[in-house]
Write a protein that holds these residues in place. Structure first.
Motif, PDB file in Angstrom:
ATOM      1  N   THR A   1       0.802  -1.232   0.000  1.00 22.92           N
ATOM      2  CA  THR A   1       0.000   0.000   0.000  1.00 22.92           C
ATOM      3  C   THR A   1       0.826   1.269   0.000  1.00 22.92           C
ATOM      4  O   THR A   1       0.255   2.358  -0.077  1.00 22.92           O
ATOM      5  N   GLY A   2       2.130   1.152   0.152  1.00 24.72           N
ATOM      6  CA  GLY A   2       2.904   2.375   0.342  1.00 24.72           C
ATOM      7  C   GLY A   2       2.565   2.976   1.702  1.00 24.72           C
ATOM      8  O   GLY A   2       2.013   2.290   2.578  1.00 24.72           O
ATOM      9  N   LEU A   3       2.868   4.261   1.858  1.00 24.34           N
ATOM     10  CA  LEU A   3       2.701   4.918   3.158  1.00 24.34           C
ATOM     11  C   LEU A   3       1.709   6.065   3.056  1.00 24.34           C
ATOM     12  O   LEU A   3       1.432   6.551   1.977  1.00 24.34           O
ATOM     13  N   VAL A   4       1.198   6.469   4.206  1.00 23.68           N
ATOM     14  CA  VAL A   4       0.388   7.691   4.241  1.00 23.68           C
ATOM     15  C   VAL A   4       1.102   8.707   5.129  1.00 23.68           C
ATOM     16  O   VAL A   4       1.757   8.330   6.098  1.00 23.68           O
ATOM     17  N   PRO A   5       0.970   9.984   4.779  1.00 28.96           N
ATOM     18  CA  PRO A   5       1.599  10.987   5.636  1.00 28.96           C
ATOM     19  C   PRO A   5       0.829  11.137   6.943  1.00 28.96           C
ATOM     20  O   PRO A   5      -0.397  11.198   6.923  1.00 28.96           O
ATOM     21  N   ALA A   6       1.557  11.157   8.039  1.00 29.33           N
ATOM     22  CA  ALA A   6       0.904  11.274   9.351  1.00 29.33           C
ATOM     23  C   ALA A   6       0.867  12.753   9.726  1.00 29.33           C
ATOM     24  O   ALA A   6       1.583  13.207  10.616  1.00 29.33           O
ATOM     25  N   GLU A   7       0.006  13.499   9.026  1.00 28.94           N
ATOM     26  CA  GLU A   7      -0.049  14.948   9.241  1.00 28.94           C
ATOM     27  C   GLU A   7      -0.432  15.308  10.668  1.00 28.94           C
ATOM     28  O   GLU A   7      -0.038  16.348  11.187  1.00 28.94           O
TER      29      GLU A   7
ATOM     30  N   GLU B   1       0.669  14.287  13.233  1.00 30.64           N
ATOM     31  CA  GLU B   1       1.792  14.316  14.181  1.00 30.64           C
ATOM     32  C   GLU B   1       2.407  15.707  14.319  1.00 30.64           C
ATOM     33  O   GLU B   1       3.234  15.941  15.194  1.00 30.64           O
ATOM     34  N   VAL B   2       2.049  16.608  13.425  1.00 26.55           N
ATOM     35  CA  VAL B   2       2.502  18.009  13.562  1.00 26.55           C
ATOM     36  C   VAL B   2       1.257  18.835  13.909  1.00 26.55           C
ATOM     37  O   VAL B   2       0.308  18.889  13.124  1.00 26.55           O
ATOM     38  N   ARG B   3       1.285  19.439  15.061  1.00 27.78           N
ATOM     39  CA  ARG B   3       0.095  20.153  15.549  1.00 27.78           C
ATOM     40  C   ARG B   3      -0.380  21.204  14.534  1.00 27.78           C
ATOM     41  O   ARG B   3       0.445  21.974  14.021  1.00 27.78           O
ATOM     42  N   ASN B   4      -1.660  21.208  14.252  1.00 30.30           N
ATOM     43  CA  ASN B   4      -2.329  22.184  13.350  1.00 30.30           C
ATOM     44  C   ASN B   4      -2.033  21.965  11.868  1.00 30.30           C
ATOM     45  O   ASN B   4      -2.505  22.747  11.043  1.00 30.30           O
ATOM     46  N   LEU B   5      -1.281  20.959  11.518  1.00 32.61           N
ATOM     47  CA  LEU B   5      -0.927  20.799  10.102  1.00 32.61           C
ATOM     48  C   LEU B   5      -2.132  20.313   9.289  1.00 32.61           C
ATOM     49  O   LEU B   5      -2.434  20.830   8.213  1.00 32.61           O
ATOM     50  N   LEU B   6      -2.823  19.329   9.840  1.00 30.18           N
ATOM     51  CA  LEU B   6      -3.960  18.740   9.139  1.00 30.18           C
ATOM     52  C   LEU B   6      -5.004  19.816   8.814  1.00 30.18           C
ATOM     53  O   LEU B   6      -5.548  19.859   7.714  1.00 30.18           O
ATOM     54  N   GLU B   7      -5.219  20.704   9.770  1.00 33.30           N
ATOM     55  CA  GLU B   7      -6.257  21.737   9.606  1.00 33.30           C
ATOM     56  C   GLU B   7      -5.792  22.861   8.677  1.00 33.30           C
ATOM     57  O   GLU B   7      -6.594  23.663   8.232  1.00 33.30           O
ATOM     58  N   ASN B   8      -4.487  22.934   8.426  1.00 34.59           N
ATOM     59  CA  ASN B   8      -3.962  24.059   7.644  1.00 34.59           C
ATOM     60  C   ASN B   8      -3.122  23.594   6.469  1.00 34.59           C
ATOM     61  O   ASN B   8      -2.119  24.213   6.119  1.00 34.59           O
TER      62      ASN B   8
ATOM     63  N   PHE C   1      16.269  20.361  13.696  1.00 32.34           N
ATOM     64  CA  PHE C   1      15.139  21.274  13.893  1.00 32.34           C
ATOM     65  C   PHE C   1      13.882  20.471  13.578  1.00 32.34           C
ATOM     66  O   PHE C   1      13.451  20.386  12.432  1.00 32.34           O
ATOM     67  N   LYS C   2      13.331  19.870  14.608  1.00 28.68           N
ATOM     68  CA  LYS C   2      12.174  19.002  14.395  1.00 28.68           C
ATOM     69  C   LYS C   2      10.888  19.810  14.593  1.00 28.68           C
ATOM     70  O   LYS C   2      10.580  20.219  15.707  1.00 28.68           O
ATOM     71  N   VAL C   3      10.182  20.020  13.493  1.00 32.65           N
ATOM     72  CA  VAL C   3       8.962  20.841  13.574  1.00 32.65           C
ATOM     73  C   VAL C   3       7.832  20.010  14.170  1.00 32.65           C
ATOM     74  O   VAL C   3       7.527  18.913  13.698  1.00 32.65           O
ATOM     75  N   VAL C   4       7.224  20.551  15.232  1.00 29.31           N
ATOM     76  CA  VAL C   4       6.136  19.822  15.890  1.00 29.31           C
ATOM     77  C   VAL C   4       4.830  20.606  15.858  1.00 29.31           C
ATOM     78  O   VAL C   4       3.788  20.092  16.234  1.00 29.31           O
ATOM     79  N   GLU C   5       4.898  21.865  15.401  1.00 25.16           N
ATOM     80  CA  GLU C   5       3.691  22.684  15.426  1.00 25.16           C
ATOM     81  C   GLU C   5       3.735  23.735  14.334  1.00 25.16           C
ATOM     82  O   GLU C   5       4.801  24.271  14.014  1.00 25.16           O
ATOM     83  N   LEU C   6       2.562  24.002  13.765  1.00 28.12           N
ATOM     84  CA  LEU C   6       2.433  25.089  12.798  1.00 28.12           C
ATOM     85  C   LEU C   6       1.474  26.106  13.415  1.00 28.12           C
ATOM     86  O   LEU C   6       0.376  25.741  13.825  1.00 28.12           O
ATOM     87  N   ASP C   7       1.925  27.348  13.513  1.00 27.57           N
ATOM     88  CA  ASP C   7       1.028  28.398  14.011  1.00 27.57           C
ATOM     89  C   ASP C   7       0.488  29.143  12.796  1.00 27.57           C
ATOM     90  O   ASP C   7       1.198  29.931  12.168  1.00 27.57           O
ATOM     91  N   PRO C   8      -0.784  28.890  12.445  1.00 24.48           N
ATOM     92  CA  PRO C   8      -1.307  29.450  11.192  1.00 24.48           C
ATOM     93  C   PRO C   8      -1.514  30.959  11.264  1.00 24.48           C
ATOM     94  O   PRO C   8      -1.466  31.631  10.238  1.00 24.48           O
ATOM     95  N   THR C   9      -1.710  31.501  12.450  1.00 29.17           N
ATOM     96  CA  THR C   9      -1.994  32.930  12.545  1.00 29.17           C
ATOM     97  C   THR C   9      -0.742  33.743  12.266  1.00 29.17           C
ATOM     98  O   THR C   9      -0.754  34.667  11.454  1.00 29.17           O
TER      99      THR C   9
ATOM    100  N   ILE D   1       6.940  18.337   5.404  1.00 28.60           N
ATOM    101  CA  ILE D   1       6.808  16.929   4.993  1.00 28.60           C
ATOM    102  C   ILE D   1       6.583  16.121   6.264  1.00 28.60           C
ATOM    103  O   ILE D   1       7.476  16.024   7.108  1.00 28.60           O
ATOM    104  N   PRO D   2       5.393  15.558   6.415  1.00 29.40           N
ATOM    105  CA  PRO D   2       5.097  14.890   7.686  1.00 29.40           C
ATOM    106  C   PRO D   2       5.791  13.535   7.789  1.00 29.40           C
ATOM    107  O   PRO D   2       6.182  12.956   6.767  1.00 29.40           O
ATOM    108  N   PRO D   3       5.909  13.006   8.998  1.00 31.68           N
ATOM    109  CA  PRO D   3       6.365  11.619   9.140  1.00 31.68           C
ATOM    110  C   PRO D   3       5.395  10.700   8.393  1.00 31.68           C
ATOM    111  O   PRO D   3       4.257  11.094   8.137  1.00 31.68           O
ATOM    112  N   GLN D   4       5.840   9.515   8.050  1.00 33.50           N
ATOM    113  CA  GLN D   4       5.008   8.631   7.220  1.00 33.50           C
ATOM    114  C   GLN D   4       4.864   7.264   7.859  1.00 33.50           C
ATOM    115  O   GLN D   4       5.779   6.792   8.512  1.00 33.50           O
ATOM    116  N   ARG D   5       3.689   6.662   7.624  1.00 33.39           N
ATOM    117  CA  ARG D   5       3.438   5.351   8.247  1.00 33.39           C
ATOM    118  C   ARG D   5       2.462   4.529   7.422  1.00 33.39           C
ATOM    119  O   ARG D   5       1.880   5.018   6.467  1.00 33.39           O
ATOM    120  N   ALA D   6       2.299   3.269   7.814  1.00 31.84           N
ATOM    121  CA  ALA D   6       1.375   2.373   7.121  1.00 31.84           C
ATOM    122  C   ALA D   6      -0.055   2.890   7.286  1.00 31.84           C
ATOM    123  O   ALA D   6      -0.367   3.523   8.292  1.00 31.84           O
TER     124      ALA D   6
END
Ligand SMILES: Cc1cc2nc3c(=O)[nH]c(=O)nc-3n(C[C@H](O)[C@H](O)[C@H](O)COP(=O)(O)OP(=O)(O)OC[C@H]3O[C@@H](n4cnc5c(N)ncnc54)[C@H](O)[C@@H]3O)c2cc1C
Lengths: 421, 260
Positions: free
Chosen positions: A148-154, A156-163, A259-267, A287-292
């Motif tokens: 199946t390849g991988l899916v991005p685990a968006e 895992e980075v706070r606010n990334l999925l929503e933005n 520099f491990k990004v863990v959060e995106l501040d959209p404002t 580029i988010p971490p990736q998983r099954a």
């Protein structure tokens, strides 16, 4: 590759024994709700049936090789998309160097070889009953192959999925198209690209994107600062670290390791690291971490990848289950190059398990030609023995050269022809 | 960094795994450990490590230390920073330790730099135990476990947080509290950030699987790591002394990659 026509697409669907019309499913499996369990078999009870989930490089190669090695075995492929876009070309597509139609393929060739291609996502597994679940019904198997390849685990980075729209990335095809639009529309400022911790698909990919977009904007006269924030302490893969550092420095690309990004501040349009450091951006590509895909983890096959014996691709947990390519927890690089060889080799071991011993395939190796500009690429090669142990003497690297760009494109078109042509 | 050593590959850089690909020819047997030397605060100790070697750095003190381990990355400014007594962003920092054992290895020939700072004065000794990545791998293949890194940590009061290095699926983190009172947890990034940024307390993010509470001395926590999430040791308490060990089980062989 030939240009795709509507007729061709329909032919793939028509050629499939079961055309499971799944509607507008485009992407991420993460969004799939575990629907009510289907009670209807999609196909009659199998004799010897190998079901392969995913018709990407590894799945398609495995299906076609199996048909050759064991023609009496039924091979069914479940694929959620009507076409497949080659991964390596995501990178050059972002800056308009590649035409999507040249690197988009159908599954006609599989159908021609006698593979049943069912266009439907797998949404669950019932391992105790040897069943793959789909929204339309279940498919029974003697042997199951996860490709199946991988899916991005968006998430895992706070606010990334929503933005997502603030931060498109090239690690899915939909994201690649969006990133290209954003790159074309960019009128200047700071572009920040982040690199996840390994393992992720195509370790040199992020640095390639950084180099190509910078070259693209320079040529257009767009004033852009390109910043790479890397979760790793050096550019990947480690064998290319020194070469990448030099290239990034020469091009004036700002490189920040560890520099491990863990959060995106959209404002405030800021990316925040786990140490609390902040990096402002006008356009980001996290580029988010990736998983099954989740359904694999939910079946208890482990996460983030499926543990296998790298010598045979057989699951460590289930006798009649194999995992290939990116989704497998294996020593092999997560690349199209190894996915091709993994698909081929696994077919030999599956055929053997089904009583068709066709000898031993050559072990896996990997070659990669990462772009440093539209005109030059690096080179790296590594190899493994048949147990999946790295062979250090086979490590090779190559400095930027125009020949590497030619080699890369030749390889990719050749790969697509070999798997889908 | 921390998975800044970037898991797999980077694993390598971090410890034995990566280096495994670069066998030192002719170095079939590693020599015995060198004598420990007494080290002074802020001295810079340079240790060249050849591809394929796995040299274990061992530091112990009668006081309390911060140990900074830096591997040359090719960025000259970072090395200058280290020499000037600062902490380059790719360095690994071990704070409030009484003992530390940490492997130095890399995919290519490299140099490590080590510096200690006394948080409480004492006599500090340092030594390097030579070895080979292949020896470590062979032990795993034989089904043995292998300690990847280890520290004895002291929390005299307040809270200590530090990233745990060299975690991949198949490693086990074992924390043994020897004395004192408090809580020690192994938190994933999200939980760690919530605690760090004041959105949650340590207790609020602790599950019995990830934390151990010591009311009067001895207590043990064992966490089997099955994913690639980063983890942070978070300890709060009074007079807390504990040992942590990151142990590789043969299961990690499933997850070793060259990521090339
Ligand atoms: C930006 C980028 C650059 C890259 N560059 C290179 C490069 O230069 N060289 C190189 O070798 N590799 C490169 N790669 C990596 C390469 O594309 C992948 O490693 C490779 O495609 C993996 O093959 P696979 O068969 O494991 O999975 P994939 O090719 O991802 O195929 C998986 C297939 O499974 C299908 N699928 C997934 N879930 C389901 C489901 N639930 N039901 C049904 N079907 C499903 C998908 O639709 C897809 O068709 C790059 C990747 C990216 C993203």
């Amino acid at each position: 590759m030939d240009r795709l026509t509507r007729r061709q697409v329909l032919k793939v669907l028509g050629g499939a024994t079961v055309a499971a019309a799944t509607g507008g499913f485009t992407g991420q499996l993460l969004g799939w709700a575990t629907a009510q369990e289907p009670s209807r078999p999609l196909l009659p009870r199998p004799g010897r049936r190998v079901v392969i989930v995913g018709a990407g490089i590894s799945g398609a190669m495995c299906a076609r090789t199996l048909r050759k090695l064991a023609p009496d075995v039924e091979v069914v492929v479940l694929e959620r998309n009507p076409t497949y876009v080659s991964g390596p070309s995501h990178v050059d597509y972002v800056v308009g160097l590649e035409d999507a139609r040249k690197v988009t393929v159908t599954f006609d060739a599989l159908v021609r070889d006698g593979v049943r291609v069912i266009r439907s996502p797998a949404t669950g597994l019932r391992l105790q009953d040897n069943r793959v679940l789909t929204p339309q019904g279940f498919v029974e198997y003697s042997v199951l192959v996860l490709a199946t390849g991988l899916v991005p685990a968006e998430h895992e980075v706070r606010n990334l999925l929503e933005n997502r729209r603030l931060s498109p990335h090239a690690w899915t095809w939909a994201g690649t198209v969006e990133l290209r639009r954003a790159v074309e529309a960019f009128s200047g400022g700071t572009f920040v690209l982040t690199v996840p911790p390994p393992p992720y698909k195509c370790p040199p990919g992020p640095y390639e994107v950084a180099c190509l977009v910078q070259e693209y904007w320079r040529a257009k006269g767009v004033r852009a600062e390109v910043v790479v924030l890397d979760s790793n302490d050096r550019p990947q893969p480690p064998l290319l670290a020194d070469l990448w550092r030099r290239v990034l420095q020469e091009r004036g690309i700002t490189y920040k390791p560890s520099f491990k990004v863990v959060e995106l501040d959209p404002t405030s349009r800021v990316l925040i690291s786990d140490r609390g450091e902040r990096q402002r951006f006008d356009l980001a590509s996290v580029i988010p971490p990736q998983r099954a895909p989740l359904f694999i983890e939910e079946a208890g096959l482990g996460g983030p990848f499926v543990p296998i014996d790298p010598a045979t691709w057989r699951s460590r947990a289930q006798e009649n289950l194999y995992a290939l390519g990116d989704v497998a927890a294996s020593p092999y690089t997560k690349s199209a190059f190894t996915a091709f060889l993994q698909g081929r080799n696994a077919a030999y071991f599956i055929a053997r398990a089904l009583g068709r011993d066709r000898g031993e395939p050559d072990p896996v190796f990997n070659q990669c030609w990462p772009f440093v500009s539209s005109k030059e690429a690096l080179f790296v090669e590594v190899a493994w023995d048949k147990e999946g142990r790295p062979i250090p003497a086979r490590n090779r690297t190559g400095a930027p050269s125009a020949q590497h760009v030619k080699d890369r494109k030749q390889w990719e078109y050749g790969l697509l022809r070999a798997v889908y042509g | 960094m921390h998975r800044w050593a970037g898991v797999l590959l980077a694993l390598l850089m971090n410890g034995f795994l990566v280096g495994q690909m670069w066998v030192v020819r002719g170095a079939a047997l590693s020599p015995g450990p060198a004598e420990a030397v007494v080290v002074r605060e802020d001295e810079v100790h340079r240790r060249p490590v050849k591809a394929g070697e796995r040299t274990v750095l061992e530091v112990s003190t009668t006081g309390l230390l911060e140990v900074v381990v830096y591997e040359r990355t090719g960025d000259a400014r970072e090395l200058e920073e280290f020499r000037a007594g600062r902490v380059p962003r790719t360095a690994k920092v071990f704070s409030q330790v009484r003992e530390l054992s940490y492997p130095l290895s890399s995919v290519t020939d490299t140099e490590f730099y080590v510096r200690v700072r006394h948080l409480r004065p004492g006599e500090t000794r340092l030594r390097y135990v030579p070895g080979l990545v292949d020896e470590a791998m062979a032990r795993l293949r034989k089904g043995e476990n292998l300690v990847r890194n280890r520290g004895v940590v002291v929390v005299e009061g307040g809270r200590l947080t530090m990233p745990v290095y060299q975690l991949v699926p198949g490693t086990v983190v074992r924390v043994e509290v020897q004395s004192g009172r408090g809580v020690v947890g192994l938190l994933k990034t999200r939980d760690y950030l919530d605690v760090r940024d004041g959105r949650a307390t340590v207790a609020g993010r602790c599950t019995p699987q990830a934390c151990v509470e010591a009311s009067s001395g001895r207590a043990v926590l064992e966490v089997a790591v099955g994913d690639y999430d980063d983890r942070y040791l978070v300890a709060e308490g009074q007079g807390l002394v504990f040992t942590y060990r990151v142990v590789a089980t043969p299961e990690v062989l499933n997850h070793i990659s060259s990521c090339t």
